[in-house]
Motif scaffolding. Structure first.
Motif, mmCIF file in Angstrom:
data_model
loop_
_atom_site.group_PDB
_atom_site.id
_atom_site.type_symbol
_atom_site.label_atom_id
_atom_site.label_comp_id
_atom_site.label_asym_id
_atom_site.label_seq_id
_atom_site.Cartn_x
_atom_site.Cartn_y
_atom_site.Cartn_z
ATOM 1 N N PHE A 179 0.838 -1.196 0.000
ATOM 2 C CA PHE A 179 0.000 0.000 0.000
ATOM 3 C C PHE A 179 0.879 1.254 0.000
ATOM 4 O O PHE A 179 2.045 1.217 0.378
ATOM 5 C CB PHE A 179 -0.915 0.021 1.229
ATOM 6 N N ASP A 180 0.315 2.340 -0.412
ATOM 7 C CA ASP A 180 1.041 3.624 -0.405
ATOM 8 C C ASP A 180 0.949 4.214 0.995
ATOM 9 O O ASP A 180 0.244 5.187 1.248
ATOM 10 C CB ASP A 180 0.431 4.569 -1.445
ATOM 11 N N VAL A 181 1.702 3.612 1.929
ATOM 12 C CA VAL A 181 1.591 3.966 3.334
ATOM 13 C C VAL A 181 2.973 3.899 3.979
ATOM 14 O O VAL A 181 3.803 3.058 3.616
ATOM 15 C CB VAL A 181 0.593 3.031 4.065
ATOM 16 N N THR A 182 3.240 4.802 4.909
ATOM 17 C CA THR A 182 4.468 4.747 5.695
ATOM 18 C C THR A 182 4.167 4.099 7.041
ATOM 19 O O THR A 182 3.043 4.202 7.560
ATOM 20 C CB THR A 182 5.052 6.146 5.928
ATOM 21 N N VAL A 183 5.160 3.440 7.624
ATOM 22 C CA VAL A 183 5.022 2.815 8.943
ATOM 23 C C VAL A 183 6.189 3.273 9.800
ATOM 24 O O VAL A 183 7.353 3.074 9.437
ATOM 25 C CB VAL A 183 4.999 1.280 8.856
ATOM 26 N N ASN A 184 5.877 3.886 10.936
ATOM 27 C CA ASN A 184 6.899 4.349 11.874
ATOM 28 C C ASN A 184 6.463 4.076 13.310
ATOM 29 O O ASN A 184 5.277 4.198 13.622
ATOM 30 C CB ASN A 184 7.146 5.851 11.684
#
Length: 401
Positions: A91-96
Protein backbone atom coordinates in the motif's frame (compact mmCIF):
# COMPACT_ATOMS: atom_id res chain seq x y z
CA UNK A 1 7.69 19.56 3.60
CA UNK A 2 4.34 21.30 3.26
CA UNK A 3 1.82 20.59 6.04
CA UNK A 4 -1.89 21.24 5.55
CA UNK A 5 -4.83 20.91 7.93
CA UNK A 6 -7.00 18.83 7.90
CA UNK A 7 -4.10 16.45 7.78
CA UNK A 8 -3.62 12.82 6.84
CA UNK A 9 -5.36 9.84 8.42
CA UNK A 10 -3.22 7.82 10.81
CA UNK A 11 -3.71 4.12 11.43
CA UNK A 12 -2.79 2.82 14.89
CA UNK A 13 -2.34 -0.87 15.62
CA UNK A 14 -3.67 -1.12 19.15
CA UNK A 15 -6.61 0.61 20.75
CA UNK A 16 -5.76 0.65 24.44
CA UNK A 17 -5.19 3.72 26.56
CA UNK A 18 -2.16 4.73 24.48
CA UNK A 19 -4.26 4.60 21.33
CA UNK A 20 -6.93 6.64 23.08
CA UNK A 21 -4.46 9.36 24.09
CA UNK A 22 -2.90 9.35 20.61
CA UNK A 23 -6.34 9.99 19.09
CA UNK A 24 -7.00 12.75 21.63
CA UNK A 25 -3.69 14.42 20.71
CA UNK A 26 -4.29 13.99 16.97
CA UNK A 27 -7.65 15.78 16.87
CA UNK A 28 -6.34 19.34 17.52
CA UNK A 29 -3.76 18.78 14.77
CA UNK A 30 -6.47 17.97 12.25
CA UNK A 31 -5.36 14.33 12.06
CA UNK A 32 -7.97 11.58 12.14
CA UNK A 33 -7.14 8.19 13.66
CA UNK A 34 -8.36 4.69 12.83
CA UNK A 35 -7.41 1.97 15.31
CA UNK A 36 -7.10 -1.79 14.95
CA UNK A 37 -7.83 -3.76 18.12
CA UNK A 38 -9.46 -7.13 18.89
CA UNK A 39 -11.53 -5.76 21.78
CA UNK A 40 -14.97 -4.34 20.95
CA UNK A 41 -15.42 -0.90 22.54
CA UNK A 42 -11.70 -0.68 23.28
CA UNK A 43 -10.55 2.48 25.11
CA UNK A 44 -9.60 4.27 21.86
CA UNK A 45 -12.89 3.55 20.09
CA UNK A 46 -14.89 6.53 21.46
CA UNK A 47 -12.29 9.09 20.34
CA UNK A 48 -11.02 7.54 17.10
CA UNK A 49 -12.75 8.07 13.77
CA UNK A 50 -13.18 4.32 13.34
CA UNK A 51 -12.29 1.03 14.98
CA UNK A 52 -11.40 -2.09 13.00
CA UNK A 53 -12.07 -5.13 15.19
CA UNK A 54 -9.37 -7.69 14.50
CA UNK A 55 -6.34 -9.44 15.91
CA UNK A 56 -2.97 -7.72 15.69
CA UNK A 57 -1.63 -10.59 13.54
CA UNK A 58 -4.68 -10.83 11.25
CA UNK A 59 -3.42 -10.13 7.69
CA UNK A 60 -6.87 -9.08 6.46
CA UNK A 61 -7.39 -6.65 9.35
CA UNK A 62 -3.94 -5.08 8.93
CA UNK A 63 -4.51 -4.77 5.17
CA UNK A 64 -7.90 -3.16 5.79
CA UNK A 65 -6.25 -0.60 8.06
CA UNK A 66 -3.40 0.09 5.62
CA UNK A 67 -5.82 0.62 2.74
CA UNK A 68 -7.71 3.34 4.64
CA UNK A 69 -4.88 5.49 6.00
CA UNK A 70 -1.91 7.57 4.86
CA UNK A 71 0.49 6.50 7.62
CA UNK A 72 0.64 3.79 10.27
CA UNK A 73 2.10 3.31 13.72
CA UNK A 74 1.51 1.01 16.70
CA UNK A 75 0.94 1.41 20.41
CA UNK A 76 1.66 -2.16 21.45
CA UNK A 77 4.60 -4.48 20.81
CA UNK A 78 2.17 -7.29 19.89
CA UNK A 79 1.83 -5.64 16.48
CA UNK A 80 3.13 -7.95 13.76
CA UNK A 81 6.35 -6.58 12.24
CA UNK A 82 6.10 -8.77 9.12
CA UNK A 83 2.55 -7.61 8.36
CA UNK A 84 3.60 -3.99 8.83
CA UNK A 85 6.45 -4.53 6.37
CA UNK A 86 3.98 -6.04 3.90
CA UNK A 87 1.77 -2.97 4.28
CA UNK A 88 4.64 -0.72 3.21
CA UNK A 89 5.29 -2.71 0.05
CA UNK A 90 1.64 -3.32 -0.85
CA UNK A 91 0.00 0.00 0.00
CA UNK A 92 1.04 3.62 -0.41
CA UNK A 93 1.59 3.97 3.33
CA UNK A 94 4.47 4.75 5.69
CA UNK A 95 5.02 2.82 8.94
CA UNK A 96 6.90 4.35 11.87
CA UNK A 97 8.80 3.37 13.90
CA UNK A 98 10.23 0.99 11.31
CA UNK A 99 8.96 -2.62 11.46
CA UNK A 100 12.59 -3.72 11.75
CA UNK A 101 12.87 -1.69 14.95
CA UNK A 102 9.73 -3.34 16.33
CA UNK A 103 11.10 -6.79 15.48
CA UNK A 104 14.37 -6.01 17.25
CA UNK A 105 12.79 -4.53 20.37
CA UNK A 106 10.07 -7.14 20.86
CA UNK A 107 12.74 -9.81 21.42
CA UNK A 108 14.49 -8.70 24.61
CA UNK A 109 17.58 -10.76 23.93
CA UNK A 110 18.05 -9.28 20.45
CA UNK A 111 17.32 -5.83 21.89
CA UNK A 112 20.05 -6.20 24.52
CA UNK A 113 22.54 -7.60 22.02
CA UNK A 114 21.89 -4.70 19.65
CA UNK A 115 22.49 -2.15 22.40
CA UNK A 116 25.55 -3.97 23.71
CA UNK A 117 27.06 -4.22 20.23
CA UNK A 118 26.56 -0.45 19.82
CA UNK A 119 28.54 0.22 23.01
CA UNK A 120 25.48 1.38 24.97
CA UNK A 121 25.72 0.51 28.69
CA UNK A 122 23.42 -2.35 29.68
CA UNK A 123 23.34 -4.86 32.55
CA UNK A 124 25.25 -8.08 31.87
CA UNK A 125 23.03 -10.76 30.33
CA UNK A 126 22.96 -14.29 28.93
CA UNK A 127 20.49 -16.26 26.81
CA UNK A 128 18.72 -18.97 28.82
CA UNK A 129 16.72 -21.87 27.40
CA UNK A 130 17.35 -24.63 29.95
CA UNK A 131 17.56 -25.06 33.70
CA UNK A 132 21.26 -25.80 33.35
CA UNK A 133 21.85 -22.52 31.49
CA UNK A 134 19.93 -20.60 34.15
CA UNK A 135 21.96 -22.27 36.89
CA UNK A 136 25.15 -21.25 35.08
CA UNK A 137 23.87 -17.67 34.86
CA UNK A 138 23.25 -17.69 38.62
CA UNK A 139 26.80 -18.94 39.22
CA UNK A 140 28.10 -15.98 37.20
CA UNK A 141 25.73 -13.20 38.31
CA UNK A 142 24.64 -14.43 41.81
CA UNK A 143 21.13 -13.06 41.20
CA UNK A 144 19.25 -12.46 37.95
CA UNK A 145 16.08 -11.02 36.54
CA UNK A 146 14.78 -13.75 34.23
CA UNK A 147 12.89 -12.18 31.31
CA UNK A 148 10.76 -13.85 28.69
CA UNK A 149 12.23 -12.94 25.32
CA UNK A 150 8.85 -11.92 23.90
CA UNK A 151 5.39 -10.97 25.09
CA UNK A 152 6.20 -9.63 28.55
CA UNK A 153 4.94 -6.26 29.80
CA UNK A 154 3.98 -4.60 33.10
CA UNK A 155 6.07 -7.13 34.98
CA UNK A 156 4.55 -10.13 33.21
CA UNK A 157 7.30 -12.39 31.96
CA UNK A 158 9.84 -11.11 34.51
CA UNK A 159 10.89 -13.31 37.45
CA UNK A 160 13.74 -12.51 39.88
CA UNK A 161 15.82 -15.60 40.65
CA UNK A 162 18.40 -15.89 43.42
CA UNK A 163 18.27 -19.61 44.31
CA UNK A 164 19.19 -22.36 41.82
CA UNK A 165 16.52 -24.52 43.46
CA UNK A 166 13.89 -22.20 41.92
CA UNK A 167 15.38 -22.30 38.42
CA UNK A 168 12.95 -24.82 36.92
CA UNK A 169 9.85 -23.04 38.26
CA UNK A 170 11.14 -19.66 37.12
CA UNK A 171 11.89 -20.88 33.61
CA UNK A 172 8.43 -22.43 33.38
CA UNK A 173 6.87 -19.19 34.60
CA UNK A 174 8.37 -17.15 31.76
CA UNK A 175 7.54 -19.76 29.14
CA UNK A 176 10.93 -21.27 28.35
CA UNK A 177 13.13 -19.24 26.00
CA UNK A 178 14.40 -16.32 28.07
CA UNK A 179 17.19 -13.93 28.94
CA UNK A 180 18.93 -13.85 32.30
CA UNK A 181 20.03 -10.34 33.24
CA UNK A 182 22.21 -9.48 36.21
CA UNK A 183 19.95 -8.18 38.99
CA UNK A 184 21.00 -4.55 39.41
CA UNK A 185 21.18 -2.94 42.84
CA UNK A 186 20.15 0.45 41.48
CA UNK A 187 19.77 3.76 43.29
CA UNK A 188 16.69 4.74 41.30
CA UNK A 189 14.87 3.95 38.11
CA UNK A 190 14.72 6.67 35.48
CA UNK A 191 13.23 6.98 32.03
CA UNK A 192 13.70 9.33 29.12
CA UNK A 193 10.96 9.88 26.57
CA UNK A 194 12.92 10.45 23.37
CA UNK A 195 11.59 11.64 20.02
CA UNK A 196 13.13 10.86 16.66
CA UNK A 197 11.93 13.05 13.81
CA UNK A 198 13.00 13.33 10.18
CA UNK A 199 16.18 15.24 10.98
CA UNK A 200 15.67 16.23 14.62
CA UNK A 201 16.06 14.37 17.90
CA UNK A 202 14.56 15.71 21.12
CA UNK A 203 14.29 14.37 24.65
CA UNK A 204 11.96 15.21 27.50
CA UNK A 205 13.53 15.78 30.94
CA UNK A 206 14.29 12.46 32.66
CA UNK A 207 11.60 11.19 34.98
CA UNK A 208 12.11 9.24 38.21
CA UNK A 209 9.96 6.11 38.29
CA UNK A 210 8.66 4.28 41.34
CA UNK A 211 7.57 0.67 40.78
CA UNK A 212 5.85 -1.88 42.98
CA UNK A 213 5.37 -5.51 41.89
CA UNK A 214 7.01 -4.52 38.58
CA UNK A 215 4.14 -2.06 37.90
CA UNK A 216 4.82 1.66 37.51
CA UNK A 217 3.11 3.59 40.30
CA UNK A 218 4.55 7.12 40.02
CA UNK A 219 6.73 9.28 37.80
CA UNK A 220 8.38 12.37 39.30
CA UNK A 221 9.74 15.19 37.15
CA UNK A 222 12.35 16.49 37.61
CA UNK A 223 13.98 13.27 38.75
CA UNK A 224 15.49 13.57 42.22
CA UNK A 225 19.07 13.11 41.12
CA UNK A 226 21.96 15.33 40.12
CA UNK A 227 22.03 17.44 36.99
CA UNK A 228 25.05 15.44 35.90
CA UNK A 229 23.10 12.18 36.06
CA UNK A 230 20.11 13.72 34.27
CA UNK A 231 22.41 14.92 31.49
CA UNK A 232 24.01 11.49 31.29
CA UNK A 233 20.58 9.86 31.00
CA UNK A 234 19.66 12.18 28.14
CA UNK A 235 22.95 11.44 26.39
CA UNK A 236 22.45 7.68 26.68
CA UNK A 237 18.90 8.03 25.34
CA UNK A 238 20.18 9.90 22.31
CA UNK A 239 22.74 7.15 21.73
CA UNK A 240 19.93 4.60 21.88
CA UNK A 241 18.03 6.45 19.17
CA UNK A 242 21.04 6.03 16.89
CA UNK A 243 20.43 2.26 16.94
CA UNK A 244 16.75 2.56 15.97
CA UNK A 245 15.24 2.95 12.50
CA UNK A 246 12.18 5.04 11.78
CA UNK A 247 10.53 8.00 13.44
CA UNK A 248 8.47 8.29 16.59
CA UNK A 249 8.52 8.41 20.38
CA UNK A 250 10.52 5.85 22.33
CA UNK A 251 10.24 5.21 26.07
CA UNK A 252 13.75 4.36 27.31
CA UNK A 253 13.87 2.81 30.80
CA UNK A 254 17.11 3.28 32.72
CA UNK A 255 18.84 2.29 35.94
CA UNK A 256 20.95 4.78 37.90
CA UNK A 257 23.65 2.96 39.85
CA UNK A 258 25.13 4.02 43.16
CA UNK A 259 28.14 5.40 41.27
CA UNK A 260 25.87 7.57 39.14
CA UNK A 261 26.26 5.45 36.01
CA UNK A 262 23.35 4.88 33.64
CA UNK A 263 22.35 1.44 32.32
CA UNK A 264 19.59 0.83 29.76
CA UNK A 265 16.91 -1.52 31.06
CA UNK A 266 14.40 -1.70 28.19
CA UNK A 267 13.06 0.27 25.24
CA UNK A 268 9.42 0.74 24.25
CA UNK A 269 8.98 1.78 20.57
CA UNK A 270 5.96 3.93 21.38
CA UNK A 271 4.64 6.41 23.95
CA UNK A 272 5.23 5.10 27.44
CA UNK A 273 3.39 5.12 30.77
CA UNK A 274 6.23 7.08 32.36
CA UNK A 275 5.67 9.82 29.77
CA UNK A 276 2.04 10.52 30.66
CA UNK A 277 3.22 13.46 32.77
CA UNK A 278 3.99 15.34 29.55
CA UNK A 279 0.29 15.95 28.78
CA UNK A 280 0.06 18.65 31.45
CA UNK A 281 3.70 18.99 32.48
CA UNK A 282 5.42 19.76 29.17
CA UNK A 283 4.91 22.20 26.33
CA UNK A 284 3.89 19.35 24.01
CA UNK A 285 2.91 15.86 25.11
CA UNK A 286 4.61 12.62 24.11
CA UNK A 287 1.44 11.77 22.17
CA UNK A 288 1.48 14.96 20.10
CA UNK A 289 5.18 14.42 19.50
CA UNK A 290 4.55 10.87 18.29
CA UNK A 291 1.88 12.09 15.86
CA UNK A 292 4.21 14.78 14.52
CA UNK A 293 7.17 12.41 14.25
CA UNK A 294 5.46 9.51 12.47
CA UNK A 295 3.92 11.92 9.97
CA UNK A 296 7.27 13.60 9.33
CA UNK A 297 6.07 16.94 10.70
CA UNK A 298 8.26 19.38 12.67
CA UNK A 299 8.60 18.40 16.32
CA UNK A 300 7.29 20.47 19.21
CA UNK A 301 9.06 21.63 22.35
CA UNK A 302 9.92 19.01 24.96
CA UNK A 303 10.59 21.57 27.70
CA UNK A 304 9.00 21.06 31.11
CA UNK A 305 6.30 23.57 32.09
CA UNK A 306 6.38 22.89 35.82
CA UNK A 307 7.30 20.28 38.45
CA UNK A 308 5.02 17.31 37.89
CA UNK A 309 4.02 14.02 39.51
CA UNK A 310 2.02 11.35 37.67
CA UNK A 311 0.44 8.49 39.59
CA UNK A 312 -1.35 5.49 38.11
CA UNK A 313 -4.84 4.40 39.13
CA UNK A 314 -4.68 0.60 39.29
CA UNK A 315 -7.48 -1.90 39.64
CA UNK A 316 -8.03 -3.21 43.16
CA UNK A 317 -11.06 -5.48 42.82
CA UNK A 318 -10.85 -9.26 42.79
CA UNK A 319 -11.22 -11.13 39.53
CA UNK A 320 -12.41 -9.12 36.53
CA UNK A 321 -15.67 -7.24 36.68
CA UNK A 322 -17.44 -4.05 35.56
CA UNK A 323 -16.77 -1.29 38.05
CA UNK A 324 -16.93 2.46 38.47
CA UNK A 325 -14.42 4.82 40.07
CA UNK A 326 -15.49 6.81 43.12
CA UNK A 327 -13.71 9.18 45.48
CA UNK A 328 -12.43 11.47 42.74
CA UNK A 329 -13.61 14.68 44.44
CA UNK A 330 -10.22 15.44 46.09
CA UNK A 331 -8.53 15.21 42.69
CA UNK A 332 -11.15 17.42 41.08
CA UNK A 333 -10.88 19.94 43.91
CA UNK A 334 -7.11 20.41 43.58
CA UNK A 335 -6.78 22.94 40.77
CA UNK A 336 -3.40 21.53 39.74
CA UNK A 337 -4.52 17.88 39.33
CA UNK A 338 -5.81 16.39 36.08
CA UNK A 339 -7.77 13.13 35.95
CA UNK A 340 -7.40 10.73 33.02
CA UNK A 341 -9.87 7.83 32.83
CA UNK A 342 -9.17 5.17 30.20
CA UNK A 343 -12.71 3.91 29.67
CA UNK A 344 -11.98 0.22 30.19
CA UNK A 345 -15.07 -1.93 30.64
CA UNK A 346 -13.72 -4.19 33.36
CA UNK A 347 -11.46 -3.75 36.37
CA UNK A 348 -9.04 -6.41 37.51
CA UNK A 349 -6.17 -6.39 40.01
CA UNK A 350 -3.31 -4.04 39.00
CA UNK A 351 -4.89 -3.20 35.64
CA UNK A 352 -4.12 0.37 34.59
CA UNK A 353 -7.49 2.12 34.66
CA UNK A 354 -6.38 5.75 34.57
CA UNK A 355 -3.92 8.20 36.04
CA UNK A 356 -3.68 11.47 37.93
CA UNK A 357 -1.21 14.20 37.06
CA UNK A 358 -0.27 16.98 39.46
CA UNK A 359 1.55 19.78 37.64
CA UNK A 360 2.07 22.84 39.80
CA UNK A 361 3.73 25.89 38.29
CA UNK A 362 3.41 27.86 41.55
CA UNK A 363 6.40 26.09 43.12
CA UNK A 364 10.04 26.27 42.09
CA UNK A 365 12.50 23.39 42.10
CA UNK A 366 15.97 24.40 41.00
CA UNK A 367 17.89 21.23 41.82
CA UNK A 368 16.02 18.41 43.60
CA UNK A 369 19.25 16.45 44.05
CA UNK A 370 20.46 18.96 46.65
CA UNK A 371 17.47 18.25 48.89
CA UNK A 372 15.37 15.41 47.47
CA UNK A 373 13.11 15.37 50.50
CA UNK A 374 12.45 19.10 50.38
CA UNK A 375 8.93 20.25 51.10
CA UNK A 376 8.41 21.40 47.53
CA UNK A 377 8.95 18.10 45.70
CA UNK A 378 7.68 16.04 48.63
CA UNK A 379 4.50 18.09 48.84
CA UNK A 380 3.73 17.28 45.21
CA UNK A 381 4.26 13.59 45.80
CA UNK A 382 2.10 13.56 48.93
CA UNK A 383 -0.73 15.53 47.30
CA UNK A 384 -0.78 13.14 44.35
CA UNK A 385 -0.74 10.10 46.61
CA UNK A 386 -3.54 11.42 48.82
CA UNK A 387 -5.77 11.90 45.81
CA UNK A 388 -4.88 8.50 44.42
CA UNK A 389 -5.56 6.78 47.74
CA UNK A 390 -8.94 8.47 48.01
CA UNK A 391 -10.30 6.74 44.91
CA UNK A 392 -11.98 3.34 45.06
CA UNK A 393 -13.74 0.98 42.71
CA UNK A 394 -17.34 -0.12 43.19
CA UNK A 395 -18.93 -2.95 41.26
CA UNK A 396 -21.55 -1.82 38.78
CA UNK A 397 -24.60 -3.95 37.95
CA UNK A 398 -24.47 -5.76 34.60
CA UNK A 399 -26.38 -4.15 31.76
CA UNK A 400 -29.81 -5.64 31.23
CA UNK A 401 -30.25 -7.42 27.92
Amino acid sequence: MSVTVPGPTLGVVGGGQLGRMLAEAAAPLGVEVIVLDPTPDCPAAPVARDHIIGEFDDPDAVSDLAARVNAMTFEIELADADLLSDAISTFDVTVNPAPSTLAMIEDKLIQKRTLDDAGIPVPSFRPVDTVSELTTALDIFDAVMLKARTGGYDGRGNVPVTDPANAADALEAVGGSAMAERLIDFTRELSVIAVKGDETVRTFPPGENIHDEEILRETIVPARTSEEVRNRANAVARDVLETLDGRGVFGIELFETEAGDILVNEIAPRPHNSGHWTIEGAHSSQFEQHIRAVLGWPLGSTARRSPTVMTNILGTVDNSRPAALTGIEPALTDEHISLHWYGKDEVRPLRKMGHLTLSDDTISITDPSTDPDSLTIQSLIERARQCREAVAFIQTPPESS
